[in-house]
Enzyme design. Sequence first.
Site, mmCIF file in Angstrom:
data_model
loop_
_atom_site.group_PDB
_atom_site.id
_atom_site.type_symbol
_atom_site.label_atom_id
_atom_site.label_comp_id
_atom_site.label_asym_id
_atom_site.label_seq_id
_atom_site.Cartn_x
_atom_site.Cartn_y
_atom_site.Cartn_z
ATOM 1 N N ALA A 65 0.861 -1.178 0.000
ATOM 2 C CA ALA A 65 0.000 0.000 0.000
ATOM 3 C C ALA A 65 0.901 1.232 0.000
ATOM 4 O O ALA A 65 2.053 1.168 0.438
ATOM 5 C CB ALA A 65 -0.895 -0.024 1.230
ATOM 6 N N GLY A 109 0.690 -5.039 1.119
ATOM 7 C CA GLY A 109 -0.543 -5.127 0.336
ATOM 8 C C GLY A 109 -0.319 -5.763 -1.024
ATOM 9 O O GLY A 109 -1.253 -6.335 -1.602
ATOM 10 N N GLU A 112 -0.548 -9.365 -0.365
ATOM 11 C CA GLU A 112 -1.955 -9.658 -0.064
ATOM 12 C C GLU A 112 -2.803 -9.653 -1.336
ATOM 13 O O GLU A 112 -3.679 -10.494 -1.514
ATOM 14 C CB GLU A 112 -2.490 -8.635 0.950
ATOM 15 N N GLU A 132 4.893 -5.076 7.132
ATOM 16 C CA GLU A 132 4.152 -4.015 7.834
ATOM 17 C C GLU A 132 4.674 -3.780 9.243
ATOM 18 O O GLU A 132 4.652 -2.659 9.749
ATOM 19 C CB GLU A 132 2.651 -4.362 7.898
HETATM 20 C C1 HXC Z 1 5.041 4.311 -1.386
HETATM 21 C C2 HXC Z 1 6.943 3.331 -2.223
HETATM 22 C C3 HXC Z 1 6.590 2.093 -1.645
HETATM 23 C C4 HXC Z 1 5.370 2.024 -0.900
HETATM 24 C C5 HXC Z 1 8.450 1.860 -2.685
HETATM 25 N N1 HXC Z 1 8.104 3.127 -2.864
HETATM 26 N N2 HXC Z 1 7.564 1.208 -1.948
HETATM 27 N N3 HXC Z 1 6.167 4.421 -2.097
HETATM 28 N N4 HXC Z 1 4.647 3.156 -0.808
HETATM 29 N N5 HXC Z 1 4.918 0.905 -0.341
HETATM 30 C C6 HXC Z 1 8.817 4.168 -3.609
HETATM 31 C C7 HXC Z 1 10.034 4.665 -2.865
HETATM 32 O O1 HXC Z 1 9.670 5.625 -1.900
HETATM 33 C C8 HXC Z 1 10.855 5.244 -3.992
HETATM 34 O O2 HXC Z 1 10.346 6.505 -4.341
HETATM 35 C C9 HXC Z 1 10.563 4.304 -5.146
HETATM 36 O O3 HXC Z 1 9.339 3.627 -4.802
HETATM 37 C C10 HXC Z 1 11.630 3.246 -5.324
HETATM 38 O O4 HXC Z 1 11.837 2.601 -4.088
HETATM 39 P P1 HXC Z 1 13.264 2.425 -3.409
HETATM 40 O O5 HXC Z 1 13.051 2.186 -1.966
HETATM 41 O O6 HXC Z 1 14.180 3.551 -3.780
HETATM 42 O O7 HXC Z 1 13.770 1.109 -4.157
HETATM 43 P P2 HXC Z 1 14.725 -0.039 -3.589
HETATM 44 O O8 HXC Z 1 15.895 0.573 -2.852
HETATM 45 O O9 HXC Z 1 14.993 -0.907 -4.750
HETATM 46 O O10 HXC Z 1 13.878 -0.823 -2.483
HETATM 47 C C11 HXC Z 1 12.721 -1.526 -2.885
HETATM 48 C C12 HXC Z 1 11.876 -1.944 -1.641
HETATM 49 C C13 HXC Z 1 11.597 -0.693 -0.782
HETATM 50 C C14 HXC Z 1 12.660 -2.973 -0.801
HETATM 51 C C15 HXC Z 1 10.623 -2.586 -2.172
HETATM 52 O O11 HXC Z 1 11.060 0.330 -1.639
HETATM 53 C C16 HXC Z 1 10.623 -0.911 0.304
HETATM 54 O O12 HXC Z 1 10.978 -1.469 1.365
HETATM 55 N N6 HXC Z 1 9.374 -0.457 0.150
HETATM 56 C C17 HXC Z 1 8.357 -0.503 1.159
HETATM 57 C C18 HXC Z 1 7.796 -1.887 1.297
HETATM 58 C C19 HXC Z 1 6.762 -1.960 2.377
HETATM 59 O O13 HXC Z 1 7.013 -1.659 3.559
HETATM 60 N N7 HXC Z 1 5.511 -2.370 2.005
HETATM 61 C C20 HXC Z 1 4.425 -2.481 2.964
HETATM 62 C C21 HXC Z 1 3.626 -1.217 2.992
HETATM 63 S S1 HXC Z 1 2.336 -1.292 4.193
HETATM 64 P P3 HXC Z 1 11.292 7.789 -4.565
HETATM 65 O O14 HXC Z 1 10.334 8.896 -4.837
HETATM 66 O O15 HXC Z 1 12.089 7.935 -3.310
HETATM 67 O O16 HXC Z 1 12.136 7.387 -5.737
HETATM 68 C C22 HXC Z 1 1.111 -2.138 3.463
HETATM 69 C C23 HXC Z 1 -0.151 -2.304 4.254
HETATM 70 C C24 HXC Z 1 -1.205 -2.998 3.456
HETATM 71 O O17 HXC Z 1 1.225 -2.587 2.362
HETATM 72 C C25 HXC Z 1 -2.559 -2.724 3.993
HETATM 73 C C26 HXC Z 1 -3.626 -3.102 2.976
HETATM 74 C C27 HXC Z 1 -5.001 -2.698 3.366
#
Ligand code: HXC
Length: 258
Positions: A65, A109, A112, A132
């Site tokens: 998400a 997400g 999921e 998360e």
């Molecule tokens: C918003 C995101 C994002 C996310 C990545 N980006 N994941 N933006 N929400 N979930 C953006 C980064 O901010 C970045 O933007 C660009 O995508 C590239 O990501 P990087 O981090 O620079 O890439 P990398 O170093 O290759 O790392 C990839 C990654 C990392 C390991 C996937 O991005 C990451 O850990 N992302 C978050 C994963 C996460 O925690 N997901 C769970 C979210 S909570 P910029 O502008 O800086 O270039 C969730 C709850 C679900 O999903 C609930 C459902 C109802």
Amino acid sequence: MNYENIVVETREKVGIIQLNRPKALNALNDKLMDELGTALTDFDADEDIGCIILTGSEKAFAAGADIGAMANYTFMDVYKGEYITRNWEQIRRIRKPVIAAVAGYALGGGCELAMMCDFIIAAETAKFGQPEIKLGTIPGAGGTQRLPRAVSKAKAMDMCLTGRMMDAAEAERAGLVSRIVPADKLMEETLVAATTIASMSLPVVMMVKESINRAYEMTLNDGVQFERRLFHSTFATEDQKEGMKAFMEKRPPAFRNL
Ligand code: HXC
């Protein structure tokens, strides 16, 4: 229909939806989920479509998400259902099979969403996780419920509590994905599977989906009864007559979805 966050196309009887926010690794915001719900519903209603593929990019199916969008939500924003979860439910209402074709990250997400699909075909590059906990929250679209059903309690606890990722090989061993294919063959192989499914009798395909999904909601006894009634009902279809007749005549069946 013009979408901002997804790309939609058809290949014969297969509908393909590609998540398309590459700069944010397909982070799932409300607009994207609204568009996804609409595209899925349209394919479900389209008589010419027999199977749907949901995919992302080479680097990410979806990295979760959208954290930036979520960061400042209040309890009331999310509890009242105006954001995040309301539009995540649509995929569960789709009666045709939906295959997730996953390359790269399927996190939070994103994982999921892949698990809401009927099965997952993974590229060797796929990485699954429920990180998360590292953000101070928990999975909110079925991660704590579907993951243990797919991979066992032990692995689901491990994934959700440590937030670690699992690669495609581990995901296949654990039963999360149905098969692994080379990354450059992901769409080709998924299309073969989807085209095969779309060549079957659509109502019978829908019965298989409905019946397998019941396995997660019912006792074995009730589930077997439910399956038996559906099995009986296939004998009221023209496609069952055609399928069995074609077998005996040693020719391919011509199903008409009747
Ligand atoms: C918003 C995101 C994002 C996310 C990545 N980006 N994941 N933006 N929400 N979930 C953006 C980064 O901010 C970045 O933007 C660009 O995508 C590239 O990501 P990087 O981090 O620079 O890439 P990398 O170093 O290759 O790392 C990839 C990654 C990392 C390991 C996937 O991005 C990451 O850990 N992302 C978050 C994963 C996460 O925690 N997901 C769970 C979210 S909570 P910029 O502008 O800086 O270039 C969730 C709850 C679900 O999903 C609930 C459902 C109802």
